[in-house]
Design a protein around this motif. Sequence first.
Motif: not given
Length: 397
Positions: A145-146, A22-24, A107-108, A167-168
């Motif tokens: 996570g979000l 979810m963090a991603g 990501s979705g 970050p990625f």
Amino acid sequence: MAGDRQGWLRCLLGGAVFVVGMAGTTLPTPLYPLYQAEFGFSELIVTVVYAVYAFGVIGVLLLAGDASDTVGRRPALLWGLGFAVASAVCFLCADGLGWLYAGRLLSGLSAGLFTGAATAYVMDLAPPGGASRATLVATAANMGGLGCGPLLAGLLAEYAPEPLLLPFAVHLALALLSAVVVLRLPETVRERRPLSAVRPRWPALPAPVRPVFVPAALASFVGFALFGVFTSVSPAFLARFLHVDNHAVTGLVVALAFFSSTAGQFAVGRVGVPRSLPLGCAVLFAGLALLAGALATDLLALVVLAAVVGGTGQGLTFRAALSAVAGAAPEDRRAAVISTLFLVAYTGISLPVIGVGLLTGPLGLERAGLVFTGCMLLLVACAGAYLLRRPVRTGAR
């Protein structure tokens, strides 16, 4: 006793994988101003890039919402992590808008698989009698996570080199590590079927659910719309009107909304579903009013309060809505009804966000935000008034 410890260890490891997944999905949030400066696009494009994520989630919920029940939890999560890795690679390669659209869509897709599969997996891995605690682990992992996504990206963008790459790269490494963890955890679905057995799950709303569903869906729509606008537009608002150029601060402000949502969801267990829905609507109304005040006065304190209060209201309303709708649904239609609620919620993340982007051109960001808050205040007030006149009586807790 040893079995319980091993069960809870597995449950927490599953929760950690949930956090990474979810963090991603929120990682780019504090980076949008940097992308605007890099590629030269408007707030409308920011909102469209953000909303593409919701379309990916909706697509998975419609076409493969029950994938983990069919093919197994681990394959579904590994596919979700695969989409997360592909999304991170898109952002690492980004030299134009096309890469951002692709990264958000992937990501979705990842989030659409994780939302159901990881929640079920965390609960499956818990030892016998631990369902209640496992639900809290799943809830905290989801919203936590979000919240970790913008916080991590903001800190790295502000205090480390290569703010649009590091970050990625970090998330890519975490996703690969999570895949290793999933491979070492046991499968919990005993009767698995091939991928070809996965069938679309179309929206369903049986007659007994409708009186509960309407106010629950309205409140969920508003809560997710607040999250959508807050996470897509607030970085630009903080930078342009409040002169907050510290990406870590921007990430923290956005993260507060998600962390507060977790607190609100925890509170439902004590307050009870029938009271949590109208109470959540009232708290959500207050959060939207604070957001309107922040837009009108350019005060950072009001932005922070809007994040905390609005996030708490979203947590109260959504967990209560989910419990109420699930409790009212016939057992053989429950999954389809819950999917319908998620579709309404994720529509709230996408369409109002794009609407704000469209209005930003002729009205400006602040006035567009005020129009949005006015519309959402009206919707949540209607939902709250309905619930006061016809309280939820589903027996859901």
